[in-house]
Scaffold this motif. Structure first.
Motif, PDB file in Angstrom:
ATOM      1  N   THR A  46       2.433  -0.134   0.301  1.00 26.58           N
ATOM      2  CA  THR A  46       2.882  -0.954   1.433  1.00 26.58           C
ATOM      3  C   THR A  46       1.744  -1.257   2.401  1.00 26.58           C
ATOM      4  O   THR A  46       1.884  -2.117   3.266  1.00 26.58           O
ATOM      5  CB  THR A  46       4.012  -0.255   2.218  1.00 26.58           C
ATOM      6  OG1 THR A  46       3.496   0.915   2.876  1.00 26.58           O
ATOM      7  CG2 THR A  46       5.172   0.121   1.313  1.00 26.58           C
ATOM      8  N   ILE A  54       7.006  -3.248   5.239  1.00 25.58           N
ATOM      9  CA  ILE A  54       6.816  -1.817   5.012  1.00 25.58           C
ATOM     10  C   ILE A  54       8.140  -1.081   5.196  1.00 25.58           C
ATOM     11  O   ILE A  54       8.564  -0.302   4.339  1.00 25.58           O
ATOM     12  CB  ILE A  54       5.762  -1.247   5.980  1.00 25.58           C
ATOM     13  CG1 ILE A  54       4.374  -1.816   5.652  1.00 25.58           C
ATOM     14  CG2 ILE A  54       5.745   0.288   5.915  1.00 25.58           C
ATOM     15  CD1 ILE A  54       3.305  -1.417   6.646  1.00 25.58           C
ATOM     16  N   THR A  57      10.878  -1.585   2.723  1.00 24.76           N
ATOM     17  CA  THR A  57      10.637  -0.785   1.519  1.00 24.76           C
ATOM     18  C   THR A  57      11.027   0.669   1.735  1.00 24.76           C
ATOM     19  O   THR A  57      11.643   1.296   0.867  1.00 24.76           O
ATOM     20  CB  THR A  57       9.155  -0.864   1.116  1.00 24.76           C
ATOM     21  OG1 THR A  57       8.815  -2.227   0.811  1.00 24.76           O
ATOM     22  CG2 THR A  57       8.862   0.001  -0.110  1.00 24.76           C
TER      23      THR A  57
END
Length: 212
Positions: A46, A54, A57
């Motif tokens: 990321t 980020i 995720t």
């Protein structure tokens, strides 16, 4: 002289271990068990992405508001640790000093926030070498190309600008605004992310040869 634009993570610095530790602490606060954590490889992949990507995720089942809470908690821990450690990649300090001494203008284009950028620039002994470093938050952008457009506007259309980075986000942003991209084949991305670079360097010393 040309303007050399540096990405941060995987290009000049490595906060991988700091960030992974902070991410795991935040996931624990969200009641994740260690076996439910994303792998360290997933976390590191990321790096270089916008903060929204980020945290989408890391906390995919949570609301944007919850993801931003995670972002703020992790960010505070990361910024604090950055100020305590030497996070520069090998040769980074010497290379930016030498490029500055040769007359090049140095600045940044990072997908981080202003507090992170300030933590890096104020703690690593290189901030004085950079001309008004900027990040995604400081230009109120959503993509790295927004940062590059702001820098083109700052320095002028006729100035030679180069983007230095290790991820496809750096490459794609440079291609979008039509400036050369130099790929760092030692960062968080893999070689496939650097396709289209005008030059690849295996370490930062390679920049001294390119910008001789």
């Amino acid at each position: 002289m040309a303007v050399i634009i540096f990405d941060l993570d995987g290009t000049l610095i490595d906060t991988g271990s700091i960030a992974v530790e902070a991410y795991r602490l935040v996931l624990s606060e969200f009641a994740y068990k260690p076996e439910e954590f994303p792998s360290e490889e997933t976390m590191l992949k990321t790096f270089g992405l916008p903060d929204t990507e980020i945290w989408n995720t890391l906390l995919p089942k949570h609301t944007l508001e919850e993801q931003m809470i995670g972002f703020e908690r992790a960010g505070e821990r990361i910024d604090d640790e950055i100020r305590k450690r030497d996070i520069l990649l090998p040769h980074a300090r010497d290379v930016v000093h030498e490029l500055h001494d040769r007359g090049y203008t140095l600045t940044t284009a990072s997908n981080c926030g202003t507090s992170y950028l300030d933590a890096v620039m104020s703690s690593q002994g290189i901030g004085h070498l950079f001309d008004r470093p900027v990040c995604l938050e400081s230009v109120h952008g959503t993509r790295k190309s927004d940062i590059l457009r702001a820098l083109i506007s700052r320095y002028g259309e006729g100035e030679a600008l180069f983007m230095i980075g290790d991820r496809y986000t750096d490459r794609d942003a440079a291609l979008e605004v039509n400036i050369p991209f130099i790929g760092c084949d030692f960062g968080f991305g893999d070689t496939t992310e650097l396709t289209g670079a005008v030059h690849l360097v295996k370490d930062l010393l390679g920049l001294l040869e390119y910008f001789a």
